[in-house]
Design an enzyme around this catalytic site. Structure first.
Site, short mmCIF file in Angstrom:
data_model
loop_
_atom_site.label_atom_id
_atom_site.label_comp_id
_atom_site.label_asym_id
_atom_site.label_seq_id
_atom_site.Cartn_x
_atom_site.Cartn_y
_atom_site.Cartn_z
N GLY A 42 0.82 -1.21 0.00
CA GLY A 42 0.00 0.00 0.00
C GLY A 42 0.85 1.25 0.00
N TYR A 43 1.46 1.53 -1.12
CA TYR A 43 2.34 2.70 -1.23
C TYR A 43 1.70 3.81 -2.08
CZ TYR A 43 6.78 1.27 0.98
OH TYR A 43 7.77 0.95 1.87
N THR B 6 -0.68 -4.33 -6.65
CA THR B 6 -0.57 -5.59 -7.39
C THR B 6 -1.14 -6.75 -6.58
OG1 THR B 6 1.39 -4.74 -8.50
CG2 THR B 6 1.05 -7.13 -8.58
N GLU C 150 13.36 -3.40 -2.89
CA GLU C 150 12.47 -3.63 -4.03
C GLU C 150 13.27 -3.60 -5.33
OE1 GLU C 150 9.51 -0.59 -4.68
OE2 GLU C 150 8.34 -1.87 -6.01
#
Lengths: 398, 370
Positions: A127-128, A161, A244
């Site tokens: 949740g960015y 995603t 990431e």
């Protein structure tokens, strides 16, 4: 200098290769090879098989289930999983959240969440991004207000995603709207089954619905699900982004796709001869191959550097930019190889186990959607423009 | 030299741009694309009323006697609106084949229906192993009585699902020939599908399809020159359409850079993005130049001159379309990836155009050989 694999490396490669051959279920392997959509169950099944062998989280510390592998071993492992057509290991829990919990999480949080990430019992999502906070992530507006022993979270996350599969979401929220941008942010762990969470799929230009909007309407999150300190979430966020980017280069994946491209081009003909022997096309493949070879060694050099305890500098960004450029260039050549057969849109042929026949080259129904879908790679994970900003800041500071 | 449009062409452009603006908004188009027919019969009637369906045909045959530049004007406007109605296969591709190869009797039988909007045509030519080679025809036309029997499979036939008539290429003992075949002919069947850009196409299967001697279009065994010329005209047309797509993509991206804010400012203030937009614009202008050259020369009977112009345009537009389409998506960030924004649809149409009538490598070789 010595660029050869050691005898131990080669033995390890054979061990991984044999394991994949003997343990990856055939129906999953075939879907991956055909670039079809995988179900949640396909991903989880494979992750459980890897976990059973102790290989699901090689980069974790040993005491939590990691492997203590050398950079070369990690590289070999990554290659063998790709070459064997294994499903992608979902990064959200294993590669994004876990390093944050290990670094900033409480002992209780580690005990509560890490084992279920490793057992694939709990699926995580990220949740960015928000509609107004993309490249400018710190501009996020999702608000979390402390009320007694919980936070009340209201806002919207986007591009999430596989949120439709997720049990949990790690989420960046604003806990102090008065503070300077980066300083009022906190990092929370949210149960996706909480009241007020709504997931809406977003259809992308390739026809898939992998990403979602996640609407948060007064969602209650217990205070014990705050990671690190309140208003210090940006530190966690940045730490996660560094992780990431590593692995986003997709070097082994690109190698595998180049092999597949060669097989397609060997079957296609131009003027009665294989496309693979056609000068202009062959040259394009070779150019990508050279670039990929360079990136492979750039990656190995970066990994070796990290092992020596050096803090990564511009390397993750370089790998992300050039790695995604290579991946995208390969998808373009698949479209070229298919020629007119890239034009039919046969989404039903991309469903797992579908019997719908492709037209033209085998598997061609996936080529154009893959090309379209892969444009995301230079946008997500910090767009390539943002990566270049990062590198230029490092270079100009020197 | 004069790069201006004449008065009639300006009127043509204005009327189609008005049509696109009024009738072909994003949601309206989405409904058409999702409909069973995959095109709007109402819009097709409108095209007939506007005279578009008679664009290339002689005035004495009921058309308006347009040339390559007129087609360019229409196609560029269609490109901006991402129009999916089968104008290209019916009017440009098959219309050109009829102009180049049909007998007066054949034209008299077909043109009124086309011009009036009753008939839609598709050119069933591509085959599994043809790739971009127009001379690769394996379908057979076996002489039988005073006619022929057609057998073979034709691939990625644009406009096939809505076609009332086909022009089919097949090999007789004399060589590559063209045949008029009714869509309802016995032995002709379709595997219809949508295309990545929201249009419709099909595989066309011919099994023992009987046609009379009067179905032969042009000389027995000598159809390749007409095919090549008609495809050149159609290639010039998709180049113009691509220019329309690119123009819209550049405009849309410019507007996005002027409105989207990050880091407390419009993202158009970032130099990296400014330069990317300028690169898109340069590609657009280079493409427009060669689309004009192709439009002017696509009617040339001199094949060498025509090939050089059309292939140069297709090479340029293949490259530029890719850069403009990809950059438009990139500069829109995640928004560019969604089906809910027009920008991705321009990207998809440009991608399809690149693989239509020969890709960049094909036309680069043809340009050098011309």
């Amino acid at each position: 200098m010595d660029l050869r694999y050691s005898a131990e490396d080669l033995a390890f490669r054979d061990e991984v290769r044999t394991f994949v051959r003997e343990n990856l279920p055939g129906h999953i392997r075939d879907k991956v090879a055909a670039q079809q959509h995988l179900s949640k169950d396909d991903y989880v099944t494979w992750q459980k098989i890897l976990a059973g062998r102790g290989w699901l989280a090689p980069h974790w510390p040993r005491e939590w289930g990691g492997c203590d592998w050398s950079p070369v071993e990690k590289h070999i492992f990554d290659e063998e999983l790709n070459f064997g057509n294994c499903p992608r290991i979902m990064p959200f829990g294993l590669k994004m959240l876990a390093p944050v919990l290990l670094r900033f999480g409480s002992e209780a949080q580690k005990q509560r969440f890490l084992p279920k990430i490793l057992s694939s019992e709990e699926w995580w999502c990220q949740g960015y991004s928000e509609p107004g906070a993309g490249s400018d992530l710190a501009g996020l507006k999702t608000r979390a207000e402390r009320r007694g022993d919980h936070y009340v979270v209201t806002g919207q996350k986007t591009w999430t995603t596989l949120a439709q599969y997720a049990d949990w979401m790690f989420v960046l929220v604003r806990t102090d709207p008065a503070a300077k941008k980066q300083e009022g942010i906190s990092f929370l762990l949210m149960d996706m089954r909480s009241k007020g969470v709504t997931v809406r799929p977003i259809r992308t230009i390739d026809g898939s619905t992998e990403i979602n909007d996640v609407f948060l309407d007064a969602v209650e999150v217990p205070v014990e699900n705050l990671v690190g300190e309140e208003n210090k979430g940006w530190t966690c966020a940045k730490y996660l982004l560094g992780h990431e980017r590593s692995g986003i280069a997709g070097i082994a994946y690109s190698k595998k796709m180049l092999d597949k491209l060669r097989r397609v081009a060997a079957e296609e003909t131009i003027g009665g001869k294989p496309l693979l022997e056609h000068g202009p096309f062959r040259d394009k493949i070779a150019r990508i191959e050279v670039e990929l070879m360079a990136l492979e060694y750039t990656n190995l050099r970066a990994l070796a550097n990290e092992t020596k305890g050096n803090v990564p500098g511009p390397e993750p960004s370089i790998l992300k930019v050039r790695g995604t450029e290579i991946q995208q260039a390969i998808t373009e050549l698949f479209v070229e190889a298919a020629g007119p057969y890239a034009i039919p849109f046969l989404p039903e042929a991309l469903e797992g186990g579908s019997n719908v026949e492709s037209l033209g080259p085998e598997g061609a129904a996936a080529f154009a959607p893959h090309y379209l879908n892969w444009r995301k790679t230079s946008i997500y994970g910090g767009s390539n423009e943002i990566q270049k900003n990062i590198v230029s800041k490092i270079l100009l500071r020197a | 030299m004069d790069f201006g449009l004449n008065e009639q062409q300006q009127l043509l452009r204005d009327s189609i741009e008005r049509f696109v603006q009024d009738e072909y908004g994003f949601d309206a188009r989405r409904r058409i694309v999702a409909s069973e027919a995959g095109y709007s019969p109402d819009h097709w009637r409108t095209f007939a009323e506007l005279g578009l369906l008679g664009l290339p045909f002689a005035e004495e045959e009921g058309g308006i006697g347009g040339d390559g530049v007129d087609t360019m004007v229409v196609m560029e406007a269609f490109g901006k609106g991402l129009v999916v109605e089968p104008f290209l296969p019916t009017v440009v591709l098959c219309g050109s084949l009829l102009k180049l190869a049909a007998s007066p009797a054949q034209r008299a039988a077909l043109l009124p229906g086309i011009i009036g909007g009753k008939r839609r045509l598709a050119f069933a030519h591509g085959e599994r192993r043809a790739r971009h080679d127009l001379g690769h025809v394996e379908a057979n036309a076996t002489p039988a009585g005073d006619g022929f029997v057609l057998d073979g499979t034709k691939s990625v036939v644009f406009g096939a699902p809505s076609a009332t008539d086909f022009i089919v290429s097949a090999r007789t003992p004399a060589g590559i020939s063209l045949f008029l075949v009714d869509a309802a002919a016995e032995g002709l069947s379709l595997r219809p599908y949508a295309t990545i850009d929201g249009a419709r196409a099909a595989e066309v299967m011919l099994k023992g399809v009987r046609v009379g001697g009067d179905a032969l279009l042009g000389p027995d065994g000598g159809a390749l020159p007409a095919i090549e010329h008609a495809v050149d005209i159609a290639t010039a047309a998709v180049c113009a359409e691509a220019v329309g797509c690119m123009q819209a993509a550049v405009d849309g991206t410019r507007d996005y850079l002027n409105t989207r804010e990050q880091f407390g400012t419009r993202i158009g203030n970032f130099q990296a993005l400014q330069h990317a937009l300028v690169d898109m614009f340069i590609e657009l202008e280079q493409s427009r130049s060669l689309a004009i050259v192709a439009a002017v020369h696509c009617d040339d009977a001199d094949a060498a001159q025509r090939r050089r112009a059309v292939s140069a345009a297709k090479v340029q537009i293949g490259k530029s379309g890719r850069i403009v389409g990809q950059s438009a998506v990139q500069l829109h960030g995640g928004m560019g990836m969604t089906e809910e924004m027009q920008i991705g649809h321009y990207f998809k149409r440009l991608t399809a155009i690149e693989q239509t009538f020969g890709d960049g490598d094909h036309h680069l070789a043809r340009f050098q050989a011309a």
